[in-house]
Design an enzyme around this catalytic site. Structure first.
Site, PDB file in Angstrom:
ATOM      1  CE  LYS A  38      -0.151  -0.417   5.037  1.00 22.14           C
ATOM      2  NZ  LYS A  38      -0.957  -0.952   6.160  1.00 22.14           N
ATOM      3  NE  ARG A 136      -7.052  -0.303  11.082  1.00 21.14           N
ATOM      4  CZ  ARG A 136      -5.799  -0.427  10.654  1.00 21.14           C
ATOM      5  NH1 ARG A 136      -4.966   0.593  10.732  1.00 21.14           N
ATOM      6  NH2 ARG A 136      -5.358  -1.560  10.149  1.00 21.14           N
ATOM      7  CG  HIS A 165      -3.818  -4.870  11.783  1.00 23.66           C
ATOM      8  ND1 HIS A 165      -2.714  -5.343  11.113  1.00 23.66           N
ATOM      9  CD2 HIS A 165      -3.565  -3.567  12.049  1.00 23.66           C
ATOM     10  CE1 HIS A 165      -1.827  -4.361  10.984  1.00 23.66           C
ATOM     11  NE2 HIS A 165      -2.324  -3.273  11.545  1.00 23.66           N
ATOM     12  NE  ARG A 221      -2.478  -8.408   7.501  1.00 24.79           N
ATOM     13  CZ  ARG A 221      -3.142  -8.822   8.578  1.00 24.79           C
ATOM     14  NH1 ARG A 221      -3.763  -9.991   8.587  1.00 24.79           N
ATOM     15  NH2 ARG A 221      -3.184  -8.077   9.659  1.00 24.79           N
ATOM     16  CE1 TYR A 265      11.537  32.027   4.337  1.00 26.15           C
ATOM     17  CE2 TYR A 265      11.838  29.670   4.068  1.00 26.15           C
ATOM     18  CZ  TYR A 265      11.530  30.906   3.535  1.00 26.15           C
ATOM     19  OH  TYR A 265      11.216  31.024   2.209  1.00 26.15           O
ATOM     20  CB  CYS A 312      13.424  26.161   2.913  1.00 28.46           C
ATOM     21  SG  CYS A 312      14.708  27.122   3.731  1.00 28.46           S
ATOM     22  CG  ASP A 314      11.085  24.591  -2.776  1.00 25.68           C
ATOM     23  OD1 ASP A 314      10.199  23.731  -2.904  1.00 25.68           O
ATOM     24  OD2 ASP A 314      10.867  25.818  -2.700  1.00 25.68           O
TER      25      ASP A 314
HETATM   26  C1  LIG Z   1      -0.151  -1.959   6.732  1.00 21.36           C
HETATM   27  C2  LIG Z   1      -0.679  -3.266   7.177  1.00 21.36           C
HETATM   28  C3  LIG Z   1       0.185  -4.361   7.348  1.00 21.36           C
HETATM   29  C4  LIG Z   1       1.683  -4.261   7.240  1.00 21.36           C
HETATM   30  O1  LIG Z   1       2.198  -3.652   8.406  1.00 21.36           O
HETATM   31  P1  LIG Z   1       3.771  -3.562   8.679  1.00 21.36           P
HETATM   32  O2  LIG Z   1       3.849  -3.092  10.073  1.00 21.36           O
HETATM   33  O3  LIG Z   1       4.296  -2.567   7.701  1.00 21.36           O
HETATM   34  O4  LIG Z   1       4.312  -4.920   8.465  1.00 21.36           O
HETATM   35  C5  LIG Z   1      -0.387  -5.574   7.662  1.00 21.36           C
HETATM   36  N1  LIG Z   1      -1.721  -5.709   7.825  1.00 21.36           N
HETATM   37  C6  LIG Z   1      -2.577  -4.671   7.684  1.00 21.36           C
HETATM   38  C7  LIG Z   1      -4.026  -4.883   7.880  1.00 21.36           C
HETATM   39  C8  LIG Z   1      -2.081  -3.413   7.375  1.00 21.36           C
HETATM   40  O5  LIG Z   1      -2.917  -2.390   7.256  1.00 21.36           O
END
Ligand SMILES: *Cc1c(COP(=O)(O)O)cnc(C)c1O
Length: 372
Positions: A38, A136, A165, A221, A265, A312, A314
């Site tokens: 992602k 969530r 998760h 994951r 700045y 800054c 840029d």
């Molecule tokens: C982003 C995400 C992951 C990966 O997480 P990491 O900490 O980068 O390994 C796994 N599962 C879900 C649902 C996520 O949103």
């Protein structure tokens, strides 16, 4: 003039990505891999990272948004792609049309998906989302049966997986992660209790891959770890990964600043002796965050130097003291020069955030150079 002539760029080492993939694969053994790509593969390039992972045999990929899945399909990725986030009703047809795998976080959404699949005479691939403590998306673990039962009545979808998760798998105290795992496994007892085959189970993110092997289950994951960044301090003992991304710039200006003359700045830094200041063409609009002002360091010609004054939009100023640097000299923002290395983790620390945010903050203005 092409965009890649810009003297600030990121190098993406796809061979390092492949080595990291293999290292994780080795550690998780029987569990299958679902790399998480992602947010433009955490800033590394969605299509380039997705293609390499497909080429090296990743069985499936995960993204957050349906748009990311569609971009991968348009980029020629044909392996299964799960969209981990929730989708609004009007996005459902896109999933079906492009064979993206749904996350069903509620009974309502599940039924909508089933109906849409029925209407188009397709079969939707679905992973059911159970909330075990993140609060969530997902059905609470103590109500998981309602989602499981509803899914059994659906006729136009296939429940490939059930997942959850972790909220705190990167915490040295793993008790809440263990509790989440326990809740997840308990909810999953629905299947044997009804003499049904259990779908693919997954819960482990990078931190859990490293520190909670019992959470590997059927599928893992990995996100951050795949890009060579360790989610916890102890990671390196268990699994060895290397950074995939480095970030460099070049000196574009040199001047001597007199003692007492404030720099940048707001004049937040003033040399107490005459010193040499170089300017580099990178700023917070590139994702070199303003929070790095007067805190970050860079490496020029093997020597560490401080970022001075405010970053800054840029441009950024560096105090090189009595050393020398010339226009065109390379400046390491993230990466190695000689024996010295600046990591994404260092930038995160200097700017009071997490490596995830540092990586995903590097904007499209910074050209990426992919190396096979
Ligand atoms: C982003 C995400 C992951 C990966 O997480 P990491 O900490 O980068 O390994 C796994 N599962 C879900 C649902 C996520 O949103």
């Amino acid at each position: 003039m092409t965009e890649s002539s810009r003297p600030t760029w990121c190098d993406i080492d796809l061979a390092a990505l492949e080595r990291n993939y293999r290292a994780i694969e080795h550690v998780v053994g029987e569990s299958k891999m679902m790399p998480v790509i992602k947010a433009d593969a955490y800033g590394h390039g969605l299509i380039q990272i997705g293609s390499r992972l497909q080429d090296i045999g990743a069985p499936r990929l995960a993204v957050a948004y349906v748009e990311e899945g569609l971009a991968l399909r348009a980029g020629g990725i044909t392996i299964p792609i799960q969209v981990l986030g929730g989708a609004v009703t009007r996005q459902i047809p896109s999933f079906l049309e492009h064979d993206l795998t749904f996350t069903a976080p509620s009974v309502d959404k599940l039924l909508q998906i089933d109906q849409a699949a029925k209407d188009t005479k397709t079969t939707a691939k679905v992973h059911l989302k159970i909330d075990t403590g993140m609060e969530r998306i997902g059905v609470h673990h103590y109500n998981a049966d309602t989602l499981f039962e509803a899914s059994l009545k659906c006729t136009s979808l296939q429940v490939e997986g059930v997942f959850s998760h972790f909220a705190s798998a990167d915490d040295p105290d793993l008790s809440s992660a263990r509790q989440q795992l326990e809740r997840f496994l308990q909810a999953l007892e629905f299947y044997p209790r009804h003499s049904l085959p259990t779908p693919t189970r997954h819960i482990a993110n990078s931190a859990a891959i490293v520190s909670l092997p019992e959470a590997h289950l059927d599928l893992v994951r990995p996100g951050l770890l795949l890009y060579g960044i360790e989610p916890t301090e102890e990671t390196s003992q268990t699994i060895s990964v290397e950074p995939v991304l480095s970030w460099r710039s070049e000196v574009i200006y040199f001047k001597v600043v007199r003692e007492g003359s404030p720099v940048g700045y707001g004049g937040t830094w003033t040399p107490d002796r005459s010193t040499r200041i170089v300017t580099i063409p990178v700023g917070y609009a590139d994702g070199y965050r303003r929070g790095l002002s007067n805190r970050a360091q860079v490496i020029i010609n093997g020597n560490r130097h401080n970022v001075v004054g405010r970053v800054c939009m840029d441009q950024t100023m560096i105090d090189i003291g009595a050393t020398s640097a010339y226009n065109g000299d390379q400046v390491v923002l993230v990466g190695s020069d000689g024996n010295d290395t600046i990591t994404i983790g260092d930038l995160a620390q200097w700017s009071d955030t997490v490596p995830y945010e540092v990586l995903t903050s590097i904007t499209m203005r910074v050209p990426r150079r992919w190396h096979p």
